[in-house]
Design an enzyme around this catalytic site. Structure first.
Site, PDB file in Angstrom:
ATOM      1  N   ASP A 291      50.690  38.997  37.743  1.00 20.30           N
ATOM      2  CA  ASP A 291      49.241  39.051  37.886  1.00 20.30           C
ATOM      3  C   ASP A 291      48.891  38.621  39.307  1.00 20.30           C
ATOM      4  O   ASP A 291      49.230  37.513  39.734  1.00 20.30           O
ATOM      5  CB  ASP A 291      48.614  38.107  36.857  1.00 20.30           C
ATOM      6  CG  ASP A 291      47.099  38.119  36.885  1.00 20.30           C
ATOM      7  OD1 ASP A 291      46.514  38.040  37.977  1.00 20.30           O
ATOM      8  OD2 ASP A 291      46.488  38.181  35.802  1.00 20.30           O
ATOM      9  N   GLY A 292      48.205  39.481  40.043  1.00 18.66           N
ATOM     10  CA  GLY A 292      47.911  39.185  41.436  1.00 18.66           C
ATOM     11  C   GLY A 292      47.084  37.933  41.626  1.00 18.66           C
ATOM     12  O   GLY A 292      47.309  37.158  42.563  1.00 18.66           O
TER      13      GLY A 292
ATOM     14  N   ASP B 260      44.010  45.944  46.169  1.00 21.51           N
ATOM     15  CA  ASP B 260      43.748  47.306  45.697  1.00 21.51           C
ATOM     16  C   ASP B 260      44.322  47.425  44.288  1.00 21.51           C
ATOM     17  O   ASP B 260      45.146  48.290  44.003  1.00 21.51           O
ATOM     18  CB  ASP B 260      44.391  48.328  46.646  1.00 21.51           C
ATOM     19  CG  ASP B 260      44.002  49.760  46.315  1.00 21.51           C
ATOM     20  OD1 ASP B 260      42.954  49.954  45.663  1.00 21.51           O
ATOM     21  OD2 ASP B 260      44.751  50.684  46.702  1.00 21.51           O
TER      22      ASP B 260
END
Length: 274
Positions: free
Chosen positions: A129-130, A147
């Site tokens: 998970d960013g 992005d």
């Protein structure tokens, strides 16, 4: 082989509908490959003739971070997709360490299809998970590119105050955050206010090149951007090594500070570019 016939068959199969569960689908034609979660949006696009080319305009605009950080030591990318930005940075910034964080293993599984390089000493793809990666890591990237999209759109955790605060803390002291937003996302004013809570007025937002996407820049260090003339001079210098329209991005980056300050009123008074 009749490439036009093969392309037509591929397109008709695609129109039959991607899986309803949001599984990524690759549309392959004679000239290009594209990545989709549904029929309405293209997540990534790759030219077969030049797999490293940034075909989609918003990706070229996101590379505008070079105007502020022309030689980054480290870039963190949240969202891999078809790897357009990752491949471009890998080829054109040979001294930069690049880490791409992608939450969907099905997207990562397509890396060979899209000619994304294997992990090595200066490039790595992490399945995570960013937002959590930004909060928990200890590296200090010069640039964070956001992005990250799933089938339902941009995940909420990539557009709130906690995320932007974590990005601000994680970035190097003069680092730059660049985020991609879909033009018709009604939450863009909210994202801007949440980003402002971390970056103050060090924000710019503007329509990306040849697209219906908005690009947001946020930066640490200097309170204001360099002058318009200084940004244009940097763009001309960078043009020698980077096949990008950085002159246009420099102009929009400077103009976008006003839009970031007056989003609601400007949105009501300016016609759309799409």
């Amino acid at each position: 082989m009749d490439h036009s016939h093969a392309s037509f068959n591929a397109y008709m199969k695609f129109l039959a509908g991607p899986p309803a569960d949001g599984t990524p689908v690759v549309l392959e034609t004679a000239n290009a490959l594209s990545l989709h979660f549904d029929l309405l949006a293209t997540q990534s696009f790759m030219s077969r003739r030049d797999p490293h080319k940034l075909v989609l305009g918003y990706t070229r605009t996101m590379m505008g971070f070079l105007l502020l950080k022309p030689t980054p030591s480290r870039i963190s990318m949240i969202g891999l997709g078809g790897g357009s930005l990752a491949k471009f940075c890998y080829r054109h910034l040979p001294d930069t360490r690049i880490v791409a964080i992608e939450i969907d293993p099905a997207v990562i599984a397509l890396r060979d299809t899209f000619h994304i390089p294997p992990d090595n000493e200066r490039f790595e793809v992490i399945c995570a998970d960013g937002a959590e990666y930004v909060r928990s890591g200890d590296a200090r990237p010069d640039v964070i590119l956001v992005d990250g999209f799933l089938a339902h759109g941009m995940p909420a955790q990539l557009g709130n105050a906690a995320f932007y605060s974590a990005c601000h803390a994680r970035l190097a002291d003069d680092g730059v955050l660049v985020a991609n937003f879909v033009e018709d996302d009604p939450l863009i004013p909210y994202y801007l206010e949440e980003a402002r809570s971390a970056f103050g007025d060090s924000l710019s937002i503007f329509m990306a090149e040849d697209s219906c996407n908005y690009t947001m820049f946020a930066w640490k260090g200097a309170a204001k951007l360099p002058s318009r003339d200084a940004l244009l001079a940097r763009a001309r210098t960078l043009a020698t090594d980077h096949p990008l329209n950085l002159l246009a991005t420099a102009r929009r980056l400077k103009q976008g500070t006003s839009l970031a300050m007056n989003w609601r009123s400007e949105q009501n008074s300016e016609p759309g570019e799409c």
